[in-house]
Motif scaffolding. Structure first.
Motif, mmCIF file in Angstrom:
data_model
loop_
_atom_site.group_PDB
_atom_site.id
_atom_site.type_symbol
_atom_site.label_atom_id
_atom_site.label_comp_id
_atom_site.label_asym_id
_atom_site.label_seq_id
_atom_site.Cartn_x
_atom_site.Cartn_y
_atom_site.Cartn_z
ATOM 1 N N LEU A 256 -0.576 5.460 7.310
ATOM 2 C CA LEU A 256 -0.039 4.134 6.984
ATOM 3 C C LEU A 256 1.292 3.888 7.687
ATOM 4 O O LEU A 256 1.553 2.764 8.146
ATOM 5 C CB LEU A 256 0.133 3.992 5.474
ATOM 6 N N LEU A 257 2.146 4.893 7.781
ATOM 7 C CA LEU A 257 3.410 4.729 8.501
ATOM 8 C C LEU A 257 3.154 4.421 9.973
ATOM 9 O O LEU A 257 3.893 3.652 10.596
ATOM 10 C CB LEU A 257 4.265 5.994 8.358
ATOM 11 N N THR A 258 2.091 5.019 10.537
ATOM 12 C CA THR A 258 1.709 4.713 11.923
ATOM 13 C C THR A 258 1.236 3.273 12.043
ATOM 14 O O THR A 258 1.587 2.563 12.992
ATOM 15 C CB THR A 258 0.598 5.665 12.384
ATOM 16 N N HIS B 186 0.830 -1.202 0.000
ATOM 17 C CA HIS B 186 0.000 0.000 0.000
ATOM 18 C C HIS B 186 0.870 1.260 0.000
ATOM 19 O O HIS B 186 0.532 2.261 -0.655
ATOM 20 C CB HIS B 186 -0.931 0.002 1.215
ATOM 21 N N LEU B 187 1.997 1.214 0.700
ATOM 22 C CA LEU B 187 2.913 2.351 0.693
ATOM 23 C C LEU B 187 3.472 2.589 -0.705
ATOM 24 O O LEU B 187 3.562 3.735 -1.167
ATOM 25 C CB LEU B 187 4.055 2.116 1.686
ATOM 26 N N SER B 188 3.835 1.514 -1.401
ATOM 27 C CA SER B 188 4.342 1.641 -2.769
ATOM 28 C C SER B 188 3.280 2.230 -3.692
ATOM 29 O O SER B 188 3.579 3.084 -4.530
ATOM 30 C CB SER B 188 4.794 0.276 -3.292
ATOM 31 N N ALA B 189 2.034 1.778 -3.537
ATOM 32 C CA ALA B 189 0.944 2.316 -4.359
ATOM 33 C C ALA B 189 0.745 3.802 -4.090
ATOM 34 O O ALA B 189 0.543 4.593 -5.019
ATOM 35 C CB ALA B 189 -0.342 1.548 -4.080
ATOM 36 N N MET B 190 0.813 4.184 -2.812
ATOM 37 C CA MET B 190 0.686 5.599 -2.463
ATOM 38 C C MET B 190 1.789 6.425 -3.092
ATOM 39 O O MET B 190 1.552 7.526 -3.614
ATOM 40 C CB MET B 190 0.727 5.774 -0.942
#
Length: 306
Positions: free
Chosen positions: A114-116, A65-69
């Motif tokens: 998301l990082l949290t 999800h981080l990569s998609a963001m």
């Protein structure tokens, strides 16, 4: 000041980096390569995690999800910035400017959430390993990731609405490379005190809360790691969250300087440099950090290639 007494601005001109105009061909090539590397690197991580059977765990689910963001995040900013280097048409319509502001702000907020969530995942995995499978189920992971997206896209609705209601009566030139809140507030010919205060409070609240929860998670993680009797065990355990910690430090370091202060206190030139760090540099470094530091991703990637 009312709209009837002013010539309402229908579009803006993004100046980009006017002091570096002679270097525009070089800047275009450099930022184009950065953009292609960022998108390609994050797509490779995304596909590697999806195609690999060994990476179907919550930690890599959140990384996907981080990569998609990061792909969408950098694509909101970079194409328009690249066009200012090679064309004379630097115009952006009012509606397009507001859409860019909203998408950029939404994805930035989503990344904070998301990082949290990723820090919470590492906290459960390291501090409560026996309960990890019960606490971090597939459904729970999906809910946390979805909550990051939804929360991120709801967070900037009020600030962007307030900015869109401001009066812009000229000049319409933005000394910036994308539509951000600070240069738009400076450009408005109506009172912006209330809007600026609301944006600062909301942004500071979001950044401070997510950063505090992340720091607390890592405090417990570090205390747990220190209790591991062997140095090799401590190193191995810490390596599972080192990549995420590096990304957290880079990301929060820049956005804290940008948004947890009155918007009139920094010059636009300083803010341009800070903006480049978290809109261009950080998304580019994420694939490098995760691919170089994570043996499981490297192993899965080369296995897929073979």
């Amino acid at each position: 000041m009312t709209r009837t007494n002013n010539t309402v601005v229908n579009d803006f001109i993004l100046l980009g980096f006017p002091s570096l105009q002679k270097l525009y061909p070089v800047l275009f090539l450099v930022f184009l390569l950065i953009y292609l590397f960022t998108v390609t690197g994050n797509i490779l991580i995304f596909l590697t995690i999806i195609l690999s059977c060994t990476l179907q765990i919550p930690m890599f689910f959140f990384l996907n999800h981080l990569s998609a963001m990061e792909i969408v995040y950098t694509s909101v900013i970079m194409p328009k910035m690249l066009s200012t280097f090679v064309t004379t048409n630097k115009h952006i319509s009012f509606n397009s400017c507001m859409i860019q502001l909203y998408l950029f702000s939404s994805l930035g907020a989503s990344e904070c959430y998301l990082l949290t969530v990723m820090a919470y995942d590492r906290f459960i995995a390291i501090c409560k390993p026996l309960h990890y499978s019960a606490l971090m189920t597939n459904l729970k992971s999906f809910q946390l990731a979805s909550g990051s997206w939804v929360g991120g896209f709801l967070s900037p609705v009020l600030p962007v609405t307030l900015i869109s209601k401001l009066v812009f009566c000229g000049p319409n030139t933005i000394n910036y490379f994308y539509c951000d809140a600070q240069p738009l507030l400076r450009l408005s010919c109506s009172r912006t005190d209330l809007t600026e205060a609301i944006i600062t409070i909301l942004a500071s609240g979001l950044i401070f809360t997510s950063f505090l929860l992340t720091v607390l998670s890592y405090m417990f993680i570090i205390l747990t790691i220190l209790k591991i009797p062997t140095a090799n065990g401590r190193k191995k355990t810490f390596s599972t969250c080192a990549s995420h910690l590096i990304v957290v430090i880079m990301y929060y370091g820049t956005i804290t300087c940008m948004y947890m202060q009155p918007m009139s206190s920094f010059s636009l030139e300083i803010n341009k440099v800070l903006s480049l760090l978290y809109t261009v540099v950080t998304p580019m470094l994420n694939p490098i950090i995760y691919s170089l530091r994570n043996k499981e991703i490297k192993k899965a990637f080369f296995k897929i290639l073979r």
